[in-house]
Enzyme design. Structure first.
Site, PDB file in Angstrom:
ATOM      1  N   ASN A  98       0.856  -1.177   0.000  1.00 51.62           N
ATOM      2  CA  ASN A  98       0.000   0.000   0.000  1.00 51.62           C
ATOM      3  C   ASN A  98       0.897   1.233   0.000  1.00 51.62           C
ATOM      4  OD1 ASN A  98      -1.372   2.284   1.645  1.00 51.62           O
ATOM      5  ND2 ASN A  98      -3.092   0.963   1.125  1.00 51.62           N
ATOM      6  N   CYS A 129      -5.414  10.438   1.048  1.00 52.56           N
ATOM      7  CA  CYS A 129      -4.420  11.251   1.753  1.00 52.56           C
ATOM      8  C   CYS A 129      -4.546  12.711   1.316  1.00 52.56           C
ATOM      9  CB  CYS A 129      -3.009  10.755   1.442  1.00 52.56           C
ATOM     10  SG  CYS A 129      -2.680   9.101   2.029  1.00 52.56           S
ATOM     11  N   GLY A 243     -15.461  -4.442   7.300  1.00 58.14           N
ATOM     12  CA  GLY A 243     -16.218  -5.141   8.330  1.00 58.14           C
ATOM     13  C   GLY A 243     -16.326  -6.637   8.169  1.00 58.14           C
TER      14      GLY A 243
END
Length: 307
Positions: A98, A129, A243
């Site tokens: 990443n 970002c 999740g």
């Protein structure tokens, strides 16, 4: 039974990866699981220079989830290439790095340094970002900026490029279309939702950074919906996340259109979560008569009238 998938040119032995930022650099989990059982390891966000991260507290539990504001703490790309990646290269499990930065040039620099690094099979581009050259606008919330970063990374590397999409946008499909047109090989979705919590006794924000990224089971319905919408609009493989705690959670994403999935927050409460998801998918396929995991990708879409 075939569990192998191809994520934009990245061949995975099964569709289960680790979500960046929740699995360290992978080696931290060696005492708990066989890393060779994973489809891919996505290591934590890597930037041009070392980062100390945000002030503590950095993590807070919330109902059915957690907030985090780590701030991309990492040793910088040079140390990752020289010290960490060689230790991962011998595992036999694909490693995806990443990458993040403050400018388009930062992303391109990290991509160039990782091109040809041992064991690295792809890059996941974190476009959530701040873009310091454009007034703090996040790359991930502006289609033109997201496309610009995608093109720069593609020009800097021969590795497959997966662009990680933010849910903190008005239209995630428009974002997906922009980075697809700019040359992305695959999509990763979703990143965390922006949230915050306040300590009512101390009467101040819980996190040192005030806001943070919400993850965990609470965000899964949002993530599944996003995968469903993007799968219908863009013909790129999707790495679904948000999740996932169990195999059934992972299967929701696959049935919605994800080629592969990434397990994140679950790693904090169960170090074996990733392997258990792999085993659970295998069991589901046996019990339901499926012989190829790729048969399941987008199957729920095809089972809905008019889709």
């Amino acid at each position: 039974m075939n569990l192998a998938v191809n994520l934009g040119g990245i061949k995975m032995k099964n569709p289960v990866a680790t979500a960046s930022g929740t699995f360290g650099f992978g080696l931290e989990y060696q005492p708990y699981i066989d890393l060779q059982r994973l489809g891919a390891i996505i290591v934590k966000g890597t930037t041009p220079s070392p980062r100390a991260g945000n002030p503590p507290p950095r993590i807070a539990e919330t109902p059915s989830g957690m907030l985090n504001a780590i701030g991309l703490q990492n040793p910088g790309v040079d140390r990752v290439v020289e010290e960490i990646l060689p230790r991962l290269a011998g595992l036999g499990t694909p490693v995806i790095v990443n990458i993040a930065g403050d400018t388009v040039e930062d992303y391109a620099l990290v991509a160039r340094k990782l091109d040809g690094a041992p064991g690295v099979v792809g890059l996941e581009v974190n476009i959530s970002c701040p873009n310091v050259k454009k007034g703090g606008i996040q790359f991930g919330s502006d289609p033109r900026s997201a496309a610009e970063v995608t093109r720069a990374v593609k020009a800097a590397t021969g590795l497959p490029v997966i662009v990680k999409l933010s849910p903190n946008v008005t239209d995630i499909v428009a974002m997906a279309e922009a980075v697809a047109e700019a040359g992305a090989d695959a999509l990763s979705m979703i990143n965390t939702l922006l949230g915050m919590a306040i300590d009512v006794d101390r009467r101040r924000p819980v996190l040192g950074n005030v806001t943070g990224g919400l993850s965990g089971p609470a965000v899964r319905p949002v993530a599944v919906r996003a995968v469903w919408q993007v799968y219908r609009a863009v013909s790129l493989p999707i790495l679904g996340m948000g999740g996932i705690m169990t195999a059934r959670d992972a299967l929701e994403f696959i049935l919605a259109g994800a080629t592969a999935v990434a397990v994140g927050t679950a790693n904090f409460v169960n170090p074996r979560a990733t392997v258990e998801v792999v085993e659970g998918i295998e069991q589901y396929m046996r019990e339901n008569g499926f012989t190829d995991i790729n048969e399941l990708t987008g199957l729920a879409q095809r089972n809905v009238a008019g889709c």
